[in-house]
Design a protein around this motif. Structure first.
Motif, PDB file in Angstrom:
ATOM      1  N   PHE A   1       0.835  -1.204   0.000  1.00 37.04           N
ATOM      2  CA  PHE A   1       0.000   0.000   0.000  1.00 37.04           C
ATOM      3  C   PHE A   1       0.871   1.255   0.000  1.00 37.04           C
ATOM      4  N   LEU A   2       0.409   2.312  -0.676  1.00 38.91           N
ATOM      5  CA  LEU A   2       1.092   3.603  -0.579  1.00 38.91           C
ATOM      6  C   LEU A   2       0.989   4.130   0.849  1.00 38.91           C
ATOM      7  N   THR A   3      -0.189   3.977   1.449  1.00 41.43           N
ATOM      8  CA  THR A   3      -0.383   4.290   2.870  1.00 41.43           C
ATOM      9  C   THR A   3      -0.945   3.032   3.517  1.00 41.43           C
ATOM     10  N   LYS A   4      -0.184   2.406   4.368  1.00 41.36           N
ATOM     11  CA  LYS A   4      -0.587   1.128   4.953  1.00 41.36           C
ATOM     12  C   LYS A   4      -1.650   1.356   6.026  1.00 41.36           C
ATOM     13  N   PRO A   5      -2.784   0.654   5.948  1.00 48.16           N
ATOM     14  CA  PRO A   5      -3.818   0.793   6.983  1.00 48.16           C
ATOM     15  C   PRO A   5      -3.347   0.193   8.297  1.00 48.16           C
ATOM     16  N   SER A   6      -3.932   0.650   9.378  1.00 50.77           N
ATOM     17  CA  SER A   6      -3.533   0.151  10.690  1.00 50.77           C
ATOM     18  C   SER A   6      -3.995  -1.288  10.885  1.00 50.77           C
ATOM     19  N   ALA A   7      -3.250  -2.030  11.699  1.00 49.55           N
ATOM     20  CA  ALA A   7      -3.598  -3.421  11.984  1.00 49.55           C
ATOM     21  C   ALA A   7      -4.947  -3.501  12.682  1.00 49.55           C
ATOM     22  N   GLU A   8      -5.272  -2.489  13.507  1.00 54.66           N
ATOM     23  CA  GLU A   8      -6.537  -2.473  14.228  1.00 54.66           C
ATOM     24  C   GLU A   8      -7.714  -2.363  13.260  1.00 54.66           C
ATOM     25  N   LEU A   9      -7.613  -1.452  12.273  1.00 52.32           N
ATOM     26  CA  LEU A   9      -8.678  -1.292  11.282  1.00 52.32           C
ATOM     27  C   LEU A   9      -8.857  -2.558  10.455  1.00 52.32           C
ATOM     28  N   TRP A  10      -7.741  -3.186  10.104  1.00 58.77           N
ATOM     29  CA  TRP A  10      -7.789  -4.407   9.303  1.00 58.77           C
ATOM     30  C   TRP A  10      -8.461  -5.535  10.080  1.00 58.77           C
ATOM     31  N   ALA A  11      -8.058  -5.705  11.349  1.00 56.74           N
ATOM     32  CA  ALA A  11      -8.638  -6.763  12.180  1.00 56.74           C
ATOM     33  C   ALA A  11     -10.130  -6.527  12.411  1.00 56.74           C
ATOM     34  N   SER A  12     -10.510  -5.267  12.612  1.00 57.68           N
ATOM     35  CA  SER A  12     -11.911  -4.932  12.812  1.00 57.68           C
ATOM     36  C   SER A  12     -12.733  -5.285  11.574  1.00 57.68           C
ATOM     37  N   ALA A  13     -12.190  -5.016  10.384  1.00 59.00           N
ATOM     38  CA  ALA A  13     -12.884  -5.340   9.139  1.00 59.00           C
ATOM     39  C   ALA A  13     -13.056  -6.849   9.002  1.00 59.00           C
ATOM     40  N   GLU A  14     -12.028  -7.615   9.343  1.00 61.86           N
ATOM     41  CA  GLU A  14     -12.132  -9.076   9.258  1.00 61.86           C
ATOM     42  C   GLU A  14     -13.185  -9.603  10.229  1.00 61.86           C
ATOM     43  N   ASP A  15     -13.256  -9.018  11.424  1.00 59.56           N
ATOM     44  CA  ASP A  15     -14.269  -9.444  12.407  1.00 59.56           C
ATOM     45  C   ASP A  15     -15.671  -9.204  11.872  1.00 59.56           C
ATOM     46  N   GLN A  16     -15.885  -8.043  11.233  1.00 58.31           N
ATOM     47  CA  GLN A  16     -17.202  -7.734  10.677  1.00 58.31           C
ATOM     48  C   GLN A  16     -17.567  -8.691   9.540  1.00 58.31           C
ATOM     49  N   LEU A  17     -16.571  -9.071   8.739  1.00 57.47           N
ATOM     50  CA  LEU A  17     -16.823  -9.999   7.638  1.00 57.47           C
ATOM     51  C   LEU A  17     -17.141 -11.400   8.162  1.00 57.47           C
ATOM     52  N   ARG A  18     -16.546 -11.777   9.274  1.00 52.52           N
ATOM     53  CA  ARG A  18     -16.876 -13.072   9.887  1.00 52.52           C
ATOM     54  C   ARG A  18     -18.322 -13.071  10.382  1.00 52.52           C
ATOM     55  N   LEU A  19     -18.746 -11.946  10.950  1.00 51.18           N
ATOM     56  CA  LEU A  19     -20.122 -11.846  11.426  1.00 51.18           C
ATOM     57  C   LEU A  19     -21.123 -12.008  10.284  1.00 51.18           C
ATOM     58  N   CYS A  20     -20.743 -11.529   9.094  1.00 51.77           N
ATOM     59  CA  CYS A  20     -21.607 -11.647   7.915  1.00 51.77           C
ATOM     60  C   CYS A  20     -21.523 -13.028   7.271  1.00 51.77           C
ATOM     61  N   GLY A  21     -20.568 -13.842   7.715  1.00 49.48           N
ATOM     62  CA  GLY A  21     -20.385 -15.151   7.100  1.00 49.48           C
ATOM     63  C   GLY A  21     -19.563 -15.107   5.832  1.00 49.48           C
ATOM     64  N   ALA A  22     -18.882 -13.981   5.590  1.00 50.75           N
ATOM     65  CA  ALA A  22     -18.055 -13.858   4.393  1.00 50.75           C
ATOM     66  C   ALA A  22     -16.701 -14.545   4.567  1.00 50.75           C
ATOM     67  N   LEU A  23     -16.240 -14.635   5.818  1.00 49.25           N
ATOM     68  CA  LEU A  23     -14.973 -15.302   6.134  1.00 49.25           C
ATOM     69  C   LEU A  23     -15.224 -16.408   7.144  1.00 49.25           C
TER      70      LEU A  23
END
Length: 206
Positions: free
Chosen positions: A102-124
């Motif tokens: 990434f040109l600007t790397k997102p924070s690990a916290e934001l990334w982990a939060s996104a993965e948690d939300q996707l698990r709740l949706c059943g996407a992961l």
């Protein structure tokens, strides 16, 4: 870049509103939106520069000098202020690795939060791998929570209404209160409101 610039260019003159429609994240709704936001100093200067393409001209800014001086020099990178659910879902779908440059790397916290939300949706799944439901979500041009909403609605036989609601939610809020509005404006809104659900209110507007 801004989704929709808000300035007018005439021969020898630019009128700058000082605002733009830019991607944001509604924490109340939990979805990405298009918000009306103030532009930065650099964006304002870029708008003013449009008038100089042919020759000298004038830029009229519809905001005060103090307002301009109080604005940040540059906009914060979108990847640092937006929900990353769509990005993570798309990268999983394209089989991109976490070490993507990434040109600007997102924070690990934001990334982990996104993965948690996707698990709740059943996407992961629990291991972070994309599910079949997640693959279907990734192919829809919607925020993950909305694509999940639309796909699940098929089994309930209300996909048409769900698609309408999802499209309207993706545009942000429909009701705005301005300081000069009177009681009649509020009464006009009540025509559309449904006491059972905000979703039904959107369908009434539609």
């Amino acid at each position: 870049t801004n989704v929709a610039e808000s300035s007018l260019t005439f021969d020898g003159c630019v009128i700058d509103s000082g605002v733009a429609k830019a991607p944001g994240f509604d924490t109340f709704l939990g979805i990405e939106t298009l918000d009306l936001t103030k532009i930065s100093k650099s964006s304002a200067e870029q708008r003013a520069g449009r008038v100089g393409r042919i020759g000298p001209g004038t830029c009229i800014r519809l905001y005060t000098q103090d307002d301009f001086q109080a604005r940040p020099r540059h906009e914060e990178p979108e990847i640092m202020r937006s929900d990353l659910g769509n990005l993570v879902l798309t990268m999983k779908y394209l089989n991109c690795q976490n070490d993507f440059p990434f040109l600007t790397k997102p924070s690990a916290e934001l990334w982990a939060s996104a993965e948690d939300q996707l698990r709740l949706c059943g996407a992961l799944d629990e291991d972070g791998h994309l599910t079949e439901h997640g693959r279907n979500m990734a192919q829809m041009p919607l925020d993950p929570s909305l694509s999940h909403f639309v796909l699940r609605s098929i089994a309930w036989g209300c996909a048409k209404d769900a698609a309408t609601i999802a499209a309207m939610l993706s545009l942000g809020r429909f009701f705005y209160r301005e300081i000069y509005e009177n009681e009649e404006a509020e009464q006009a809104r009540e025509i559309f409101r449904d006491e059972e659900s905000d979703f039904f209110t959107l369908l009434t507007i539609w």
